[in-house]
Write a protein that holds these residues in place. Structure first.
Motif, PDB file in Angstrom:
ATOM      1  N   ASP A  33      18.993 -28.808   4.468  1.00  0.00           N
ATOM      2  CA  ASP A  33      18.412 -30.319   4.441  1.00  0.00           C
ATOM      3  C   ASP A  33      18.362 -30.847   5.728  1.00  0.00           C
ATOM      4  O   ASP A  33      17.818 -31.831   5.961  1.00  0.00           O
ATOM      5  N   ILE A  34      18.965 -30.249   6.748  1.00  0.00           N
ATOM      6  CA  ILE A  34      18.754 -30.820   8.218  1.00  0.00           C
ATOM      7  C   ILE A  34      17.622 -30.531   8.755  1.00  0.00           C
ATOM      8  O   ILE A  34      16.989 -30.715   9.969  1.00  0.00           O
ATOM      9  N   PHE A  35      16.499 -29.560   8.223  1.00  0.00           N
ATOM     10  CA  PHE A  35      15.366 -28.832   8.858  1.00  0.00           C
ATOM     11  C   PHE A  35      14.110 -29.275   8.006  1.00  0.00           C
ATOM     12  O   PHE A  35      14.172 -29.221   6.975  1.00  0.00           O
ATOM     13  N   SER A  36      13.208 -29.788   8.776  1.00  0.00           N
ATOM     14  CA  SER A  36      11.761 -29.801   8.245  1.00  0.00           C
ATOM     15  C   SER A  36      10.952 -28.946   9.127  1.00  0.00           C
ATOM     16  O   SER A  36      10.900 -28.994  10.280  1.00  0.00           O
ATOM     17  N   VAL A  37      10.290 -27.941   8.377  1.00  0.00           N
ATOM     18  CA  VAL A  37       9.613 -26.898   8.896  1.00  0.00           C
ATOM     19  C   VAL A  37       8.142 -26.783   8.614  1.00  0.00           C
ATOM     20  O   VAL A  37       7.955 -26.950   7.341  1.00  0.00           O
ATOM     21  N   VAL A  38       7.304 -27.157   9.281  1.00  0.00           N
ATOM     22  CA  VAL A  38       5.791 -26.891   8.911  1.00  0.00           C
ATOM     23  C   VAL A  38       5.494 -25.373   9.304  1.00  0.00           C
ATOM     24  O   VAL A  38       5.359 -25.209  10.478  1.00  0.00           O
ATOM     25  N   PHE A  39       5.484 -24.461   8.357  1.00  0.00           N
ATOM     26  CA  PHE A  39       5.043 -23.095   8.613  1.00  0.00           C
ATOM     27  C   PHE A  39       3.528 -23.005   8.913  1.00  0.00           C
ATOM     28  O   PHE A  39       2.804 -23.599   8.437  1.00  0.00           O
ATOM     29  N   GLN A  40       3.254 -21.880   9.703  1.00  0.00           N
ATOM     30  CA  GLN A  40       2.035 -21.576  10.011  1.00  0.00           C
ATOM     31  C   GLN A  40       0.984 -21.595   8.621  1.00  0.00           C
ATOM     32  O   GLN A  40       0.068 -21.948   8.607  1.00  0.00           O
ATOM     33  N   ASP A  41       1.735 -20.731   7.771  1.00  0.00           N
ATOM     34  CA  ASP A  41       1.015 -20.480   6.543  1.00  0.00           C
ATOM     35  C   ASP A  41       1.553 -21.230   5.370  1.00  0.00           C
ATOM     36  O   ASP A  41       1.521 -20.941   4.328  1.00  0.00           O
ATOM     37  N   PHE A  42       1.716 -22.557   5.644  1.00  0.00           N
ATOM     38  CA  PHE A  42       2.380 -23.733   4.666  1.00  0.00           C
ATOM     39  C   PHE A  42       1.196 -23.764   3.488  1.00  0.00           C
ATOM     40  O   PHE A  42       0.121 -23.349   3.613  1.00  0.00           O
ATOM     41  N   LYS A  43       1.829 -24.027   2.509  1.00  0.00           N
ATOM     42  CA  LYS A  43       0.808 -24.272   1.385  1.00  0.00           C
ATOM     43  C   LYS A  43       1.049 -25.683   0.268  1.00  0.00           C
ATOM     44  O   LYS A  43       2.173 -26.196   0.480  1.00  0.00           O
ATOM     45  N   LEU A  44      -0.107 -26.181   0.112  1.00  0.00           N
ATOM     46  CA  LEU A  44      -0.163 -27.522  -0.496  1.00  0.00           C
ATOM     47  C   LEU A  44      -0.224 -27.172  -2.167  1.00  0.00           C
ATOM     48  O   LEU A  44      -0.917 -26.052  -2.238  1.00  0.00           O
ATOM     49  N   PHE A  45       0.248 -27.951  -3.050  1.00  0.00           N
ATOM     50  CA  PHE A  45      -0.148 -27.888  -4.356  1.00  0.00           C
ATOM     51  C   PHE A  45      -1.519 -28.698  -4.711  1.00  0.00           C
ATOM     52  O   PHE A  45      -1.773 -29.739  -4.186  1.00  0.00           O
ATOM     53  N   SER A  46      -2.307 -28.127  -5.770  1.00  0.00           N
ATOM     54  CA  SER A  46      -3.390 -28.846  -6.256  1.00  0.00           C
ATOM     55  C   SER A  46      -2.705 -30.146  -7.154  1.00  0.00           C
ATOM     56  O   SER A  46      -2.584 -29.800  -8.410  1.00  0.00           O
ATOM     57  N   GLN A  47      -2.177 -31.159  -6.591  1.00  0.00           N
ATOM     58  CA  GLN A  47      -1.529 -32.244  -7.227  1.00  0.00           C
ATOM     59  C   GLN A  47      -2.055 -33.301  -6.364  1.00  0.00           C
ATOM     60  O   GLN A  47      -2.748 -33.470  -5.318  1.00  0.00           O
ATOM     61  N   PRO A  48      -1.811 -34.686  -6.827  1.00  0.00           N
ATOM     62  CA  PRO A  48      -2.145 -35.886  -6.124  1.00  0.00           C
ATOM     63  C   PRO A  48      -1.422 -35.701  -4.682  1.00  0.00           C
ATOM     64  O   PRO A  48      -0.299 -35.057  -4.447  1.00  0.00           O
ATOM     65  N   LEU A  49      -2.126 -36.424  -3.678  1.00  0.00           N
ATOM     66  CA  LEU A  49      -1.813 -36.564  -2.315  1.00  0.00           C
ATOM     67  C   LEU A  49      -0.366 -36.865  -2.257  1.00  0.00           C
ATOM     68  O   LEU A  49       0.314 -36.252  -1.363  1.00  0.00           O
ATOM     69  N   GLY A  50       0.073 -38.027  -2.779  1.00  0.00           N
ATOM     70  CA  GLY A  50       1.264 -38.565  -2.567  1.00  0.00           C
ATOM     71  C   GLY A  50       2.538 -37.561  -3.116  1.00  0.00           C
ATOM     72  O   GLY A  50       3.574 -37.436  -2.368  1.00  0.00           O
ATOM     73  N   ASP A  51       2.073 -36.742  -4.256  1.00  0.00           N
ATOM     74  CA  ASP A  51       3.282 -35.905  -4.755  1.00  0.00           C
ATOM     75  C   ASP A  51       3.371 -34.817  -3.644  1.00  0.00           C
ATOM     76  O   ASP A  51       4.460 -34.194  -3.626  1.00  0.00           O
ATOM     77  N   ASN A  52       2.343 -34.363  -3.074  1.00  0.00           N
ATOM     78  CA  ASN A  52       2.493 -33.522  -2.169  1.00  0.00           C
ATOM     79  C   ASN A  52       3.479 -33.782  -0.810  1.00  0.00           C
ATOM     80  O   ASN A  52       4.123 -32.967  -0.584  1.00  0.00           O
ATOM     81  N   VAL A  53       3.071 -34.978  -0.439  1.00  0.00           N
ATOM     82  CA  VAL A  53       3.986 -35.417   0.969  1.00  0.00           C
ATOM     83  C   VAL A  53       5.362 -35.548   0.294  1.00  0.00           C
ATOM     84  O   VAL A  53       6.233 -35.168   1.034  1.00  0.00           O
ATOM     85  N   ALA A  54       5.497 -36.013  -0.859  1.00  0.00           N
ATOM     86  CA  ALA A  54       7.056 -36.567  -1.248  1.00  0.00           C
ATOM     87  C   ALA A  54       7.813 -35.497  -1.845  1.00  0.00           C
ATOM     88  O   ALA A  54       9.014 -35.464  -1.786  1.00  0.00           O
ATOM     89  N   GLY A  55       7.030 -34.522  -2.189  1.00  0.00           N
ATOM     90  CA  GLY A  55       7.572 -33.107  -2.889  1.00  0.00           C
ATOM     91  C   GLY A  55       8.133 -33.769  -4.268  1.00  0.00           C
ATOM     92  O   GLY A  55       9.069 -32.959  -4.953  1.00  0.00           O
ATOM     93  N   GLN A  56       7.569 -34.819  -5.049  1.00  0.00           N
ATOM     94  CA  GLN A  56       8.389 -35.526  -6.219  1.00  0.00           C
ATOM     95  C   GLN A  56       7.348 -36.458  -6.800  1.00  0.00           C
ATOM     96  O   GLN A  56       6.358 -36.808  -5.962  1.00  0.00           O
ATOM     97  N   ARG A  57       7.265 -36.570  -7.927  1.00  0.00           N
ATOM     98  CA  ARG A  57       6.417 -37.739  -8.672  1.00  0.00           C
ATOM     99  C   ARG A  57       6.599 -39.121  -8.209  1.00  0.00           C
ATOM    100  O   ARG A  57       5.850 -40.111  -8.280  1.00  0.00           O
ATOM    101  N   GLN A  58       8.062 -39.266  -8.244  1.00  0.00           N
ATOM    102  CA  GLN A  58       8.377 -40.628  -7.914  1.00  0.00           C
ATOM    103  C   GLN A  58       8.701 -40.848  -6.400  1.00  0.00           C
ATOM    104  O   GLN A  58       9.669 -39.968  -5.866  1.00  0.00           O
TER     105      GLN A  58
END
Ligand code: ADP
Length: 624
Positions: A453-478
């Motif tokens: 929980d104390i780390f945020s990593v943007v890996f070189q080969d990160f993946k996004l989901f085919s989901q709404p932009l906001g859900d992708n950033v927040a990692g949740q629907r709400q």
């Protein structure tokens, strides 16, 4: 894998019960429904036979309308009721919280999430998982088959008991004294002849079936099928794949695909499966089908002779013929179920072996207290690490301490150990020697999720989901919209966001809808950075995050980097040294070791590795 021929009944039962327990765990209610449905399914044919016999009996004797009506109504009500009950229960099972196929996937998915990361990267473990899925997809082998076997076995067992109850009268009712020439039907000869005519084909049929199954599902065939499925997956859908369409059209690659699909495929017309069907397998199947007619003929003969001799009426003929025929079907079914379970045992074992892979990494219990002051200090103390199966240390005797809130750059040539350093920091691997400490305590002693929980990593080969932009950033629907917008703004996506008509609700990519927005690699990277910022962890790590950005965007991110990291400790991995000038401290990796540390200016003055790399890269940037 062992050969299926060696599987004993005991092993079959053990393996079945193990798979059964795994599927049933936390899902007992579903199995209760399933069990009742199987019992009802087993009894229905016999209820129908019994009621039909009563109707025919009445029709062939007194023909009383009110009695006939009563039987007809009862028949419809009872069989209909049982059918509805079975279907409702099956429906409940299929639509329940965890229908069995879902449960199987969930078991495997949960295990993948729980595996130690080194195991997840291990090719043997990955191959094991691939095999489990491929055998399941090919012939429903493994856990997928357990509910089917359970349902069928129970249904056939209940069917066998019901049939015995209904047909026992056939042997107890004797030929009347008025037909002495038929008295042999009641004697041992008649009964033995009937039993032999029923038992021999009934017992041989599953044995033949088993032979065919063993032939077609033996391990070499299963492996060939697995390979065939892989080829099919790889080449069968090339033209469906958007990212391949251009190459395929440009180079006419469909010809290669057709070659692999038609010529070199195990499922082709002259492949091993077709050869088996045309030869021994097909002959055994045909013999099996022919034999199945023998018991039916024998039963008709025996029952009709006894009825003709006057032992019972037409109603009982229906009951006896129906129940004995169904009895042979049920016994045959039981034997086939055992054979199915036996052939499935190795595949269940494969799944259970995967599910039982132990976690070897030490699981600590300390919590990383959520510190408002973010006073976390990380220290690498003489850390060495070598990837399993390799002969050289990827990191060697690395010692470094991060000051809180600093901007730290990790630079070095490809393969110098930068990513490995981050993987160890995130405890994806444990060091072979030395220690990594968080606030003076070995990171192994912390609860893993708390530590992550104390780390945020943007890996070189990160993946996004085919989901709404906001859900992708927040990692949740709400989520808190303003925070997501801020994160996107900080990551340099603000202008693009303002152009999107659906804003945060914009669907990313077009996998599921034509409305989706196809973001570029650079834009995706900004979204991934925003996701890391939104998590708001005290450490933010960017592993070559600008590799897909164009030079202008790259310069933008570099310039903003210091500002967007705020009070976080930012670790920035790059082989583009121009980014490092913004950092408070630069670690230079070379062949797995930290060879130099300092600021940009300080390191240039040292005229070491950093200066060498800098000068090599600077010639490409005239302004530098
Ligand atoms: P960098 O991030 O600096 O490019 P890495 O940390 O990825 O370097 O790699 C360091 C060394 O470890 C390299 O020699 C690389 O080949 C090796 N390595 C990296 N990942 C693995 C792995 N999963 N298995 C085996 N060797 C690996």
């Amino acid at each position: 894998m062992k050969n299926q021929e060696n599987i004993t009944l005991r092993r079959t039962i053990q393996s079945f019960l193990q798979g059964f327990q795994a599927l049933r765990k936390d899902n007992g209610g579903m199995f209760l429904f399933f069990t009742i449905a199987a019992i009802a399914d087993g009894v229905i044919p016999y209820v129908t036979i019994w009621f039909s016999a009563r109707i025919l009996e009445e029709l062939s004797t007194l023909r009383r309308p009110e009695v006939l009506w009563r039987w007809v109504i009862l028949t419809v009500a009872v069989t209909g009721g049982l059918e509805i009950l079975t279907k409702l229960l099956q429906y409940a099972v299929n639509c329940g919280q965890e229908p069995f196929p879902y449960r199987r996937y969930k078991l495997l998915s949960d295990k993948c999430l729980a595996l130690d990361y080194p195991d997840l990267e291990n090719t043997e473990v990955r191959d094991q998982l691939a095999q489990i899925n491929q055998y399941a997809n090919w012939a429903g082998l493994g856990l997928t088959r357990i509910p089917l076997i359970y349902f069928n076995f129970l249904s056939h067992a209940i069917g066998t008991i019901s049939a015995v109850v209904l047909c026992v009268g056939l042997f107890l009712t004797r030929v009347p004294a008025s037909s002495p020439e038929m008295a042999w039907l009641d004697g041992p000869l008649g009964i033995l002849a009937l039993i032999a005519a029923i038992a021999v084909p009934t017992l041989i049929a599953p044995w033949l079936q088993d032979k065919v199954t063993v032939l077609s599902q033996n391990i070499s065939f299963a492996d060939a099928a697995r390979q065939g499925n892989r080829v099919f997956q790889a080449f069968g859908f090339l033209s469906h794949q958007m990212h391949r369409v251009l190459d395929i059209r440009m180079y006419g690659q469909q010809k290669i695909a057709r070659h692999y699909m038609q010529k070199e495929n195990v499922f082709s017309a002259d492949g091993p499966f077709a050869r088996l069907d045309k030869g021994k397998g097909g002959a055994l199947n045909a013999l099996n089908a022919a034999l199945s007619a023998v018991p039916t003929g024998a039963v008709y003969l025996f029952v009709c002779l006894k009825a003709a001799a006057g032992a019972f009426g037409i109603g009982m003929v229906t009951q006896y013929v129906g129940s004995v025929t169904a009895l042979t079907g049920s016994i045959r079914g039981l034997l086939e179920d055992i054979s199915l379970a036996r052939n499935n045992a190795l595949y269940v074992d494969l799944t259970m072996d995967f599910l039982h892979i132990p976690n070897k990494m030490y699981q600590g219990s300390l919590t990383t207290e959520k510190r408002a002051d973010r006073q976390y200090e990380v220290e690498f103390r003489n850390v060495s690490f070598r990837y399993p199966g390799t002969t050289q240390d990827a990191l060697h005797n690395v010692s470094v301490k991060f000051k809180v809130g600093t901007r730290l750059a990790v630079v070095g040539e490809n393969g110098s150990g930068k990513t490995t350093f981050i993987k160890l920091l995130c405890r994806l691997y444990d060091p072979d020697a030395g220690q990594i400490l968080l606030n003076g305590i070995d990171i192994r002693k912390y609860r893993y999720q708390d530590y992550m929980d104390i780390f945020s990593v943007v890996f070189q080969d990160f993946k996004l989901f085919s989901q709404p932009l906001g859900d992708n950033v927040a990692g949740q629907r709400q989520y808190e919209e303003a925070w997501v917008r801020n994160a996107l703004q900080d990551a340099g996506f603000g202008e693009r966001l303002s152009e999107l008509p659906d804003g945060l609700n914009t669907q990313l990519y077009r996998d599921y809808t034509g409305e989706g927005v196809q973001v570029s690699g650079g834009e995706a990277q900004k979204i991934a950075i925003a996701r890391a910022l939104y998590k708001n962890a005290p450490f933010i790590i960017l592993d070559e995050p600008t590799a897909a950005l164009d030079p202008v965007a790259e310069a933008e991110i570099y310039a903003q980097f210091s500002q967007i990291s705020g009070d976080r400790t930012a670790i920035y991995i790059s082989h583009r040294l121009s980014s490092c000038r913004f950092c408070d401290e630069i670690l230079v990796f070379d062949h797995g070791a930290i060879t130099e540390t300092g600021t940009h200016e300080g390191l240039l003055e040292q005229h070491g590795k950093y200066a060498e790399l800098w000068n090599a890269q600077a010639q490409y940037y005239t302004e530098e």
